[in-house]
Write an enzyme that holds these catalytic residues in place. Structure first.
Site, PDB file in Angstrom:
ATOM      1  CD  GLU A 111      -2.878  -1.174   2.351  1.00 49.73           C
ATOM      2  OE1 GLU A 111      -2.438  -0.697   3.421  1.00 49.73           O
ATOM      3  OE2 GLU A 111      -3.971  -1.771   2.279  1.00 49.73           O
ATOM      4  CD  GLU A 142       4.579 -21.004  11.644  1.00 42.24           C
ATOM      5  OE1 GLU A 142       4.661 -21.231  12.855  1.00 42.24           O
ATOM      6  OE2 GLU A 142       3.643 -20.372  11.123  1.00 42.24           O
TER       7      GLU A 142
END
Length: 272
Positions: A81, A112
């Protein structure tokens, strides 16, 4: 010493499956109300990290987020963004998620748990001592994130972290840790809820405060935003009109010719 994750503790609510829709929504909302107060307690930590980021970026550095699962996705969202909002190049703020872009849409098994992959992923972006790396992990224990921060520390790269557990392993690894302790989740262990909200709020603060400090906002306007749709063009025209004495059509022509709100205003002022 055993590390206890408050994000994994049993919910304060029992028998969720017996609650009505209204009861569920009211109770979730009541829990969400506590998140902003938890963030408030971490403001000194957030300020310390943002100050460091601004200094690095003023000298040409970049900001990286690394995370897994929900935390990684939130980092990718915040990074993605920044170009349309503040007009910065796409590689100024970079979000990296364990498992690669595929993991944005669906879980990648064991991604992960790989403690060496984050450093490999960062090296693909030519990471250097000019940059800042923030590890995001609600639990504060994600091996992918901790391993990446450890390698950054070893290589003289400034590190920060965002966790929702106090004194977590990730906080003990990062040079500038942020701990937003939100407590047990409404659904036990579902850290996409309060912890995810807290991380999103902190990421908003970090990127927005940094970009304002870098001069990407004038007054309270996004003068460097990308004009990628008609809504944003209209917003840009009205921004110009609020700054200089021109009609809507003249402002629109200026914006089209100059390509940004800032350039349009500067061009008009320079011509006077």
């Amino acid at each position: 010493m055993t590390f206890n994750k408050t994000t994994e503790q049993t919910s304060n609510y029992e028998h969720l499956d017996k609650m009505s829709v209204d009861e569920l929504l009211i109770n979730i909302n009541n829990e969400d109300k506590t998140v902003a107060y938890a963030v408030e307690k971490a403001l000194p930590q957030i300020s310390a990290l943002v100050t460091q980021i601004v200094t690095k970026m003023q000298a040409g550095g970049r900001l990286f987020y690394i995370g897994a699962g929900t935390s990684g996705r939130l980092g990718v969202v915040d990074a993605s963004e920044c170009p349309p909002t503040f007009g910065v190049p796409f590689d100024t703020v970079v979000g990296i998620i364990a498992g690669g872009d595929e993991a944005i849409r669906k879980a990648v098994e064991n991604a992960e748990d790989n403690a060496t992959q984050a450093w490999i992923d960062l090296q693909a972006h030519d990471i250097s001592t000019k940059d800042v790396v923030i590890g995001i992990a609600a639990s504060g224990t994600t091996p992918y994130v901790i391993g990446g921060l450890e390698k950054c520390n070893e290589n003289g790269i400034l590190t920060g972290s965002i966790s929702c557990n106090a004194a977590s392993p990730i906080s003990n690894t990062a040079q500038f840790p942020i701990d937003v302790v939100v407590g047990p989740e409404f659904v036990t262990g579902s850290s996409r809820m309060k912890a995810g909200t807290a991380q999103k709020l902190v990421l908003n603060m970090i990127s927005t405060a940094t970009m304002i400090q870098l001069g990407k906002v004038k007054g309270n306007k996004m003068v460097d935003m990308q004009l990628s749709n008609s809504k944003l063009v209209d917003r840009g025209v009205k921004m110009i009109m609020s700054e200089i004495p021109v009609t809507y059509d003249s402002a629109a022509e200026l914006l089209q010719n100059m390509g940004s709100v800032r350039k349009a205003i500067d061009h008009f002022n320079a011509s006077k």
